[in-house]
Design an enzyme around this catalytic site. Structure first.
Site: not given
Length: 335
Positions: A114, A118, A186, A189
């Site tokens: 995650e 990002d 989340d 990502e």
């Protein structure tokens, strides 16, 4: 004669009576259940509060149709990466406040993917903004990117792909976590990070560009409307005609294009202010090099009756700048 001894007063210390600290009250738990029945599942209050405290932002809803279809989800070939991508930290119930895992016991959850996803997502969206809107300033571009990669948008995309349904969650928190907007964002990502580790940047960027260009365009028009600007027509390659929407900002015209205005006037005024001297500008006009409507301005800078410099130009500012340039040379400041 007998003396009677006076009784000695007894002073007793008063123990202050008050409410115990809140931490003591919270730590006291009943030893027996208050109600009969099966134990209720524990809900993570952090997830609930995070979703409740965040007001839903603007939802981007670009149009996908036959001419611009919603891109398919590229598969992750590595089964180990795919399994970890969909493993939430609640599944193994490992402690959170740990600085570093043991080398022989790394965390099996998806938080590292995650974190990586990002960064990859922000990079790709920033590159889309620079490629499609090269004249956009950093401030609006940052606001635009935050809208595109915000939890509301990512959660919506995640649900369209069904990623949240593939999450492995703790049984006691499964319903709450699966419905959380933060968790849905989340896992998207996390999938981006896992795809990057599995297939590299090129495959990940190709998928994300096809997916997010419509979202970027939708966010651009929304942010532009927030700034009170009218919609602009698109030119070739879908680039908006931003250069014609301002009031000549950034254009070089008149004397500025000929190199006459280069900051001499500002420096001259600064030097005069430090010396606490007053400058008087005396203007005259002549038609010689111009026309009746656009004359050539001539000026001289006088300080206490002494002429420091003379200049001429198509505007008063250009003439003052030339006079200031001579004035700086007179004071021994050569630029």
């Amino acid at each position: 004669m007998y003396r009677v001894a006076r009784p000695v007063p007894i002073v007793r210390s008063m123990v202050p009576i008050g409410r115990p600290p809140a931490t003591v009250l919270l730590s006291r738990r009943p030893t027996t259940p208050l109600t009969a029945g099966p134990p209720q599942p524990m809900v993570n209050p952090e997830i609930v509060l995070n979703d409740a405290e965040q007001s839903p932002p603007h939802m981007l809803r670009p149009i996908f149709d036959d001419s611009n279809p919603f891109p398919a989800l590229p598969p992750i070939h590595s089964k180990d990466i795919e399994c970890q991508v969909f493993t939430h930290r609640s599944y193994h119930a490992r402690p959170n406040h740990v600085f570093e895992d043991h080398p022989r016991d790394p965390s099996p959850d998806n938080e590292k993917y995650e974190h990586l996803g990002d960064a990859v997502l922000c990079f790709v969206v920033t590159k889309i903004l620079m490629d499609n809107y090269p004249l956009l300033h950093v401030g609006p571009s940052t606001k635009l990117r935050s809208m595109v990669v915000g939890n509301a948008t990512l959660a919506n995309i995640s649900c369209q792909y069904g990623l949240h349904q593939r999450l492995r969650l703790h049984a006691a928190q499964e319903v709450t976590l699966r419905a959380s907007m933060n968790i849905q964002a989340d896992v998207f990502e996390s999938y981006v990070g896992g795809l990057y580790c599995d297939q590299g940047l090129l495959a990940t960027e190709t998928w994300l560009k096809a997916l997010f260009i419509p979202y970027v365009k939708d966010a651009y028009h929304h942010v532009r409307a927030q700034h009170g600007l009218p919609p602009v027509p698109l030119l070739g390659n879908d680039l908006p005609a931003l250069a014609d929407t301002g009031r000549g900002v950034g254009r070089i015209t008149g004397d500025e294009g000929s190199g006459l205005t280069r900051g001499h006037l500002a420096l001259f005024n600064q030097v005069m202010n430090k010396k606490k001297l007053d400058v008087e500008w005396v203007y005259t006009t002549e038609v010689g090099g111009g026309t009746i409507t656009t004359p050539i301005w001539k000026t001289k800078a006088e300080v206490n009756g002494e002429v420091y410099g003379r200049g001429m130009g198509r505007t008063k500012k250009a003439a003052r700048n030339e006079a200031a340039k001579e004035g700086l040379k007179k004071m021994g400041i050569d630029m």
